[in-house]
Design an enzyme around this catalytic site. Structure first.
Site, PDB file in Angstrom:
ATOM      1  N   GLY A 256       2.829   2.375  10.986  1.00 34.49           N
ATOM      2  CA  GLY A 256       3.625   3.190  10.970  1.00 34.49           C
ATOM      3  C   GLY A 256       4.003   3.357  12.345  1.00 34.49           C
ATOM      4  O   GLY A 256       5.475   5.042  12.048  1.00 34.49           O
TER       5      GLY A 256
ATOM      6  N   ASN B 296       1.022  -0.654  -0.642  1.00 36.56           N
ATOM      7  CA  ASN B 296       0.254  -0.388  -0.611  1.00 36.56           C
ATOM      8  C   ASN B 296       1.009   0.892   0.151  1.00 36.56           C
ATOM      9  O   ASN B 296       1.640   1.531   0.972  1.00 36.56           O
ATOM     10  CB  ASN B 296      -0.839   0.333   0.989  1.00 36.56           C
ATOM     11  CG  ASN B 296      -1.622   0.926   1.535  1.00 36.56           C
ATOM     12  OD1 ASN B 296      -1.872   2.199   0.540  1.00 36.56           O
ATOM     13  ND2 ASN B 296      -2.817   1.294   2.866  1.00 36.56           N
TER      14      ASN B 296
ATOM     15  N   LYS C 196       0.123   4.326  -0.274  1.00 33.45           N
ATOM     16  CA  LYS C 196      -0.264   4.910   0.259  1.00 33.45           C
ATOM     17  C   LYS C 196      -0.343   6.631  -0.588  1.00 33.45           C
ATOM     18  O   LYS C 196      -0.249   6.573  -1.573  1.00 33.45           O
ATOM     19  CB  LYS C 196       0.175   6.427   1.885  1.00 33.45           C
ATOM     20  CG  LYS C 196      -0.012   4.400   2.150  1.00 33.45           C
ATOM     21  CD  LYS C 196      -0.105   4.313   3.809  1.00 33.45           C
ATOM     22  CE  LYS C 196      -0.557   3.366   4.324  1.00 33.45           C
ATOM     23  NZ  LYS C 196      -0.202   3.020   6.719  1.00 33.45           N
TER      24      LYS C 196
ATOM     25  N   HIS D 148      -9.185   1.303   5.048  1.00 34.70           N
ATOM     26  CA  HIS D 148      -8.061   0.951   5.745  1.00 34.70           C
ATOM     27  C   HIS D 148      -8.516   2.380   6.966  1.00 34.70           C
ATOM     28  O   HIS D 148      -9.022   3.453   6.846  1.00 34.70           O
ATOM     29  CB  HIS D 148      -7.158   1.714   4.622  1.00 34.70           C
ATOM     30  CG  HIS D 148      -5.676   1.880   5.114  1.00 34.70           C
ATOM     31  ND1 HIS D 148      -5.216   3.014   6.490  1.00 34.70           N
ATOM     32  CD2 HIS D 148      -4.628   1.057   5.174  1.00 34.70           C
ATOM     33  CE1 HIS D 148      -3.932   2.735   6.823  1.00 34.70           C
ATOM     34  NE2 HIS D 148      -3.535   1.254   5.819  1.00 34.70           N
TER      35      HIS D 148
ATOM     36  N   SER E 106       3.361  -2.611  10.638  1.00 34.77           N
ATOM     37  CA  SER E 106       4.781  -2.461  10.403  1.00 34.77           C
ATOM     38  C   SER E 106       5.701  -3.734  10.753  1.00 34.77           C
ATOM     39  O   SER E 106       6.404  -3.950  10.515  1.00 34.77           O
ATOM     40  CB  SER E 106       5.545  -1.661  12.259  1.00 34.77           C
ATOM     41  OG  SER E 106       4.767  -0.577  12.548  1.00 34.77           O
TER      42      SER E 106
ATOM     43  N   GLU F 239      -5.329  -5.017  10.693  1.00 34.74           N
ATOM     44  CA  GLU F 239      -4.111  -4.139  10.825  1.00 34.74           C
ATOM     45  C   GLU F 239      -5.074  -3.004  12.200  1.00 34.74           C
ATOM     46  O   GLU F 239      -5.466  -2.365  11.874  1.00 34.74           O
ATOM     47  CB  GLU F 239      -3.947  -2.744   9.786  1.00 34.74           C
ATOM     48  CG  GLU F 239      -4.102  -3.386   8.228  1.00 34.74           C
ATOM     49  CD  GLU F 239      -2.852  -2.396   6.908  1.00 34.74           C
ATOM     50  OE1 GLU F 239      -2.234  -2.938   6.734  1.00 34.74           O
ATOM     51  OE2 GLU F 239      -3.803  -1.169   7.203  1.00 34.74           O
TER      52      GLU F 239
ATOM     53  N   GLU G 168      -6.654   4.548   8.083  1.00 34.31           N
ATOM     54  CA  GLU G 168      -6.251   6.121   7.376  1.00 34.31           C
ATOM     55  C   GLU G 168      -8.266   6.908   7.206  1.00 34.31           C
ATOM     56  O   GLU G 168      -7.903   8.013   6.884  1.00 34.31           O
ATOM     57  CB  GLU G 168      -4.890   6.226   6.811  1.00 34.31           C
ATOM     58  CG  GLU G 168      -4.008   5.964   7.765  1.00 34.31           C
ATOM     59  CD  GLU G 168      -2.703   4.973   7.040  1.00 34.31           C
ATOM     60  OE1 GLU G 168      -3.013   5.693   5.832  1.00 34.31           O
ATOM     61  OE2 GLU G 168      -1.649   4.717   7.600  1.00 34.31           O
TER      62      GLU G 168
HETATM   63  P1  13P Z   1       2.763   0.350   7.907  1.00 33.55           P
HETATM   64  O1  13P Z   1       3.856  -1.041   6.783  1.00 33.55           O
HETATM   65  O2  13P Z   1       3.524   1.890   7.381  1.00 33.55           O
HETATM   66  O3  13P Z   1       2.917   0.024   9.595  1.00 33.55           O
HETATM   67  O4  13P Z   1       1.340   0.494   6.890  1.00 33.55           O
HETATM   68  C1  13P Z   1       1.134  -0.500   7.171  1.00 33.55           C
HETATM   69  C2  13P Z   1      -0.463   0.173   6.367  1.00 33.55           C
HETATM   70  O5  13P Z   1      -0.736   0.468   6.306  1.00 33.55           O
HETATM   71  C3  13P Z   1      -0.739  -0.630   5.411  1.00 33.55           C
HETATM   72  O6  13P Z   1      -2.087  -0.277   4.959  1.00 33.55           O
END
Ligand code: 13P
Length: 256
Positions: A175, A9, A11, A97, A215, A169, A99
């Site tokens: 992150g 992803n 982002k 997601h 992560s 997740e 976010e």
């Molecule tokens: P990270 O791997 O940067 O923690 O992000 C995970 C994520 O949100 C994947 O959709």
């Protein structure tokens, strides 16, 4: 037998040209034999879907978007429909997601409409669920995840559930460098399968792919991907690093 899936992803990162460059670098580092064992999915920004689709042509790597409209088309400035995503080569779309849930206020009801629209257009939804840090500390995370699953999958018939991929997740692991332990992740994956069995049936629970995200990197991927019931990973930060991402793909391919 569930085939593992390693999804990147990206982002809101990378320009058009940089997306093409990253896709090409990833392709050059992934061995064909690993793709027989593990599916690989790249999810760039909307703007870069076309150029990444061109780069991955005939490689066996798949393309996904990071969001979708729940409407078919029309006067919806800034939205992207399922039909448009299909026209640029998408097979998958990330939905729900954390976010989008937190910054764009997407509710379980909105996420449900998006999942249904994706399925209607033969796009595979990568449906994200997961609890916040407070919800984990308060030990209410199973209830939160059950609600996300029940409301997110409402109205999706058992004949279509195999098209859905779930991504667990935990918000506190995204992150942050904090990942769930393999035991914590395996416990939730098993819980998710139980809910799928309750909502659908045993066959659906056994067949559904459940990814872990939060992560994941080249150092922890082996222990996470080896844990029971973990069918792959949805990767943010490490998916932007071709060496790390391709290493994770290789690790996934080597796990029995
Ligand atoms: P990270 O791997 O940067 O923690 O992000 C995970 C994520 O949100 C994947 O959709």
């Amino acid at each position: 037998m569930r085939k593992k899936l390693i999804a990147g992803n990206w982002k809101m990162n990378l320009t058009y040209k940089d997306s093409e460059k990253l896709a090409k670098e990833i392709i050059s580092k992934i061995e064909k034999k690993d793709l027989n064992k593990t599916d690989v999915l790249l999810c760039p920004t909307f703007v870069s879907l076309g150029i990444v689709n061109k780069a991955i042509k005939d490689t066996g790597i798949s393309l996904g978007a990071q969001n979708i409209s729940y409407e078919n088309n029309g006067a919806l400035t800034g939205e992207i429909s399922a039909e448009i995503l299909k026209s640029v080569g998408c097979e998958y779309v990330i939905i729900g997601h954390s976010e989008r849930r937190s910054y764009f206020h997407e509710s379980n009801a909105v996420i449900n409409k998006k999942i249904r629209k994706a399925i209607e257009f033969d796009l595979k939804p990568v449906f994200c669920v997961g609890e916040s840090l407070v919800e984990r500390e308060d030990e209410i995370y199973e209830g939160i995840i059950e609600k996300q699953l029940t409301e997110g999958l409402a109205g999706i018939e058992s004949g279509k559930i195999a098209e859905v991929i779930i991504a667990y997740e935990p918000v506190w692991a995204i992150g942050t460098g904090l990942n769930a332990t393999p035991e914590q992740a395996a416990q939730i994956h098993s819980f998710i399968r139980k809910i799928i069995q309750k909502l659908y049936n045993e066959k659906a629970a056994n067949e559904i792919l459940i990814l872990y995200g939060g992560s994941v990197n080249e150092n922890n991927s082996e222990s996470i991907l080896s844990a029971k019931g973990i069918d792959g990973a949805l990767i943010g930060g490490a998916s932007l690093k071709p060496d790390d991402f391709s290493k994770i793909v290789r690790t996934a391919a080597q796990i029995k």
